[in-house]
Design an enzyme around this catalytic site. Sequence first.
Site, PDB file in Angstrom:
ATOM      1  N   TYR A 113      23.094 -20.534  -5.769  1.00 46.51           N
ATOM      2  CA  TYR A 113      22.693 -19.659  -4.638  1.00 46.51           C
ATOM      3  C   TYR A 113      23.146 -18.171  -4.550  1.00 46.51           C
ATOM      4  O   TYR A 113      22.288 -17.399  -4.285  1.00 46.51           O
ATOM      5  CB  TYR A 113      22.748 -20.532  -3.395  1.00 46.51           C
ATOM      6  N   PHE A 163      -1.433   3.378  -3.160  1.00 45.91           N
ATOM      7  CA  PHE A 163      -1.881   2.357  -3.821  1.00 45.91           C
ATOM      8  C   PHE A 163      -1.970   1.141  -2.405  1.00 45.91           C
ATOM      9  O   PHE A 163      -1.325   1.475  -1.452  1.00 45.91           O
ATOM     10  CB  PHE A 163      -0.832   1.743  -4.444  1.00 45.91           C
ATOM     11  N   THR A 164      -2.889   0.166  -2.853  1.00 47.58           N
ATOM     12  CA  THR A 164      -3.283  -0.812  -1.496  1.00 47.58           C
ATOM     13  C   THR A 164      -2.086  -1.136  -0.626  1.00 47.58           C
ATOM     14  O   THR A 164      -1.955  -0.955   0.655  1.00 47.58           O
ATOM     15  CB  THR A 164      -4.197  -1.660  -1.961  1.00 47.58           C
ATOM     16  N   ASP A 173       7.349   4.705  -7.208  1.00 47.60           N
ATOM     17  CA  ASP A 173       6.804   3.288  -7.368  1.00 47.60           C
ATOM     18  C   ASP A 173       6.754   3.377  -9.082  1.00 47.60           C
ATOM     19  O   ASP A 173       6.149   3.993  -9.743  1.00 47.60           O
ATOM     20  CB  ASP A 173       5.493   3.297  -6.813  1.00 47.60           C
ATOM     21  N   LYS A 222       4.302  -5.928 -14.067  1.00 49.10           N
ATOM     22  CA  LYS A 222       3.682  -5.112 -14.898  1.00 49.10           C
ATOM     23  C   LYS A 222       4.557  -4.778 -16.197  1.00 49.10           C
ATOM     24  O   LYS A 222       4.738  -5.677 -17.100  1.00 49.10           O
ATOM     25  CB  LYS A 222       3.331  -4.009 -14.359  1.00 49.10           C
ATOM     26  N   ARG A 225     -12.281  -1.695  -7.423  1.00 47.43           N
ATOM     27  CA  ARG A 225     -11.513  -0.328  -6.878  1.00 47.43           C
ATOM     28  C   ARG A 225     -12.094   0.599  -6.384  1.00 47.43           C
ATOM     29  O   ARG A 225     -12.249   1.834  -6.980  1.00 47.43           O
ATOM     30  CB  ARG A 225     -10.523   0.137  -8.047  1.00 47.43           C
ATOM     31  N   PHE A 263      -9.696  -6.708   0.416  1.00 51.30           N
ATOM     32  CA  PHE A 263     -10.384  -7.028  -1.100  1.00 51.30           C
ATOM     33  C   PHE A 263     -10.035  -8.263  -1.699  1.00 51.30           C
ATOM     34  O   PHE A 263     -10.703  -8.861  -2.593  1.00 51.30           O
ATOM     35  CB  PHE A 263      -9.957  -5.819  -2.230  1.00 51.30           C
TER      36      PHE A 263
END
Length: 460
Positions: free
Chosen positions: A74, A126-127, A217, A260, A384, A451
Site C-alpha cells: 500500500y 484540450f477537452t 501537458d 500515450k 474532433r 462527445f
Amino acid sequence: MPNKKSWAEPWKIKMVEHLRMTTKEERIVAIKEAGYNTFLLKSRDVYIDLLTDSGTNAMSDRQWAGLMLGDEAYAGSRNFYHLEKTIQDYYSYKYLIPTHQGRGAEHIFSQIMIKKGDYVPGNMYFTTTRLHQELAGAKFVDIIIDEAHDTASHHPFKGNVDLEKLQKLIDEVGADRIPYVSMATTVNMAGGQPISMANLKELRELTKKYNIPIAHDMTRVAENAWFIKEREDGYQNKSVKEIVYEICALTDHATMSAKKDPIVNIGGFLATNDEDLYCKAQNMVVIYEGLHTYGGMAGRDMEAMAIGITESVSDDHMRARVGQTQYLGQKLIDFGIPIVMPVGSHGVFLDAKKFLPHLEQDALPAQTLAAVIYIESGVRTMERGIVSAGRNKETRENYYPKLELVRVTLPRRVYTQSHMDVTAESIATVYERRDSIKGLRFTYEPEYLRFFQARFEPIK
Ligand code: PLI
C-alpha cells in the site's frame, strides 16, 4: 539496386490478437445501437480500432516482465521509487505524484493552482484539460498561432504559442490573474502538431519576466521531440532523449497521460519542481486517487510505465511511430482526401468541412463522417469538432471551432502497414460517394465532455 532507404519497425511480433470481421449489415445495426457515436460501439464490433492512441498501445516483452516485478505494498512500493527516478532522469522534474490517468493529475493541479476569475492561456484547448480549468473557476484563452486553425497551412510548428496574444492577455488582465500558461507537446486538437524549441525558449523568457509558471501537458512530448529533431536547426544530431529532457527543463510543472507516449494501458502523473505544490498535491491525491506513492495505480503498472518511458525516447521507436502516421497520411493525400497538413504524430486528421462541404457545422460533419467510415469498413475513428468542443459554460452556446476534424489515431506498435492500406482505401471509398452523405443531430447530450456519451440520429 534502388537507392530508396525504407525504415522498418524496431521490433517483431511475439503474440497476436485476433480481429473479428463484420458485414456491412451488422455494422449498420451496431452504429444505430451506438447512437451514431463511435465511443459507444462495442469493441467486438470494430475491425481496425483507430479511435485513440490512449491506453491502446502494445507493451514490450520487457514491460510485461516488469509487471511481474510489481510490489503491491500500500505504501512505499519499490516501483514508485523506480518511476520517480525515471521521471527525474528522463524528464528533469524533481517531484512525482502518480495518478490513475492524465485527467486525475489535471484535476489536482487545476484545483491547487486556480482561483475563481483567473485566466489560463494555452496553445489550444484540450477537452479534459479545459474542463478542469473551468471547473476550478478559470477561463481558458487560446494563444496558439493562427496557422494552427488553418488545416491547409504547412507551418512546421503549428503548436507554437503566439507571444503577442499572450502579452496582450497579460496587459489586459494582469499577470497575477494568470496562474500558469498551459503548454502542450504536441497539440492534440490541432492535429498532433509540435511546438518548436525556439518558441518554447521565448515563452520561457516572457513568462519569467512576469513570474508566470509554465505547466507542461507532456502527454506526447517524445513525439514533439522527434519533430524538433527532424525540422529545427541545430537539433539533427541530438537524440529524442536529449530533446525531451531539454523541453521539460524549460517548464515548471507537468501533467502526463501515460497512456500515450509511455506506451502503457493505464496511468498518469503530476510532476513538478515546486516543493510547495508537491506538498499540496500529496495532500489532495490521498482524497481523490490513492496514497501519494501509488496514486491510482498498481505497483506493476508503475513498473511498466517506468520501462515504457525509457522505450518511448528511443530514436528508432519514434522513427517508426511517426513514420507509420506519415505513411497513412501520404496514402490519403494520394487519394486526394483533405487532411490537416502537415501530418502530425499520433494520427491523421480528416478535414470534415472540406470532405463534406454540403453540411453545415450544426449538421455535425465530423461526427457523421466517423459514423459513415465505420459503416463502410469497420474502421473506428473519432470526432474532433463541434461535438468535442462542447458549450460555453456561462452562455450555454455551442462553441464553433474552426477545426471540424475526424481523427484517425494510431495506437503504438499495434497495427501493420497493411492495416494502414485498408484504412486509407476505406476512407477513399467513402470519399467517392461523399455527396450522398447526410448529417446527424443530437438526441441525447450529457453536460460534461459530451462527445463521450452523446447520442445522435440521422437528419432525414
Ligand atoms: O485520458 P487521460 O485522462 O489519461 O488524459 C487526458 C489528456 C490530457 N492531455 C492530452 C493532450 C490528451 O490527449 C489527453 C487524453 N487524450 C485522449 C483520451 C485522446 O484520445 O486523445
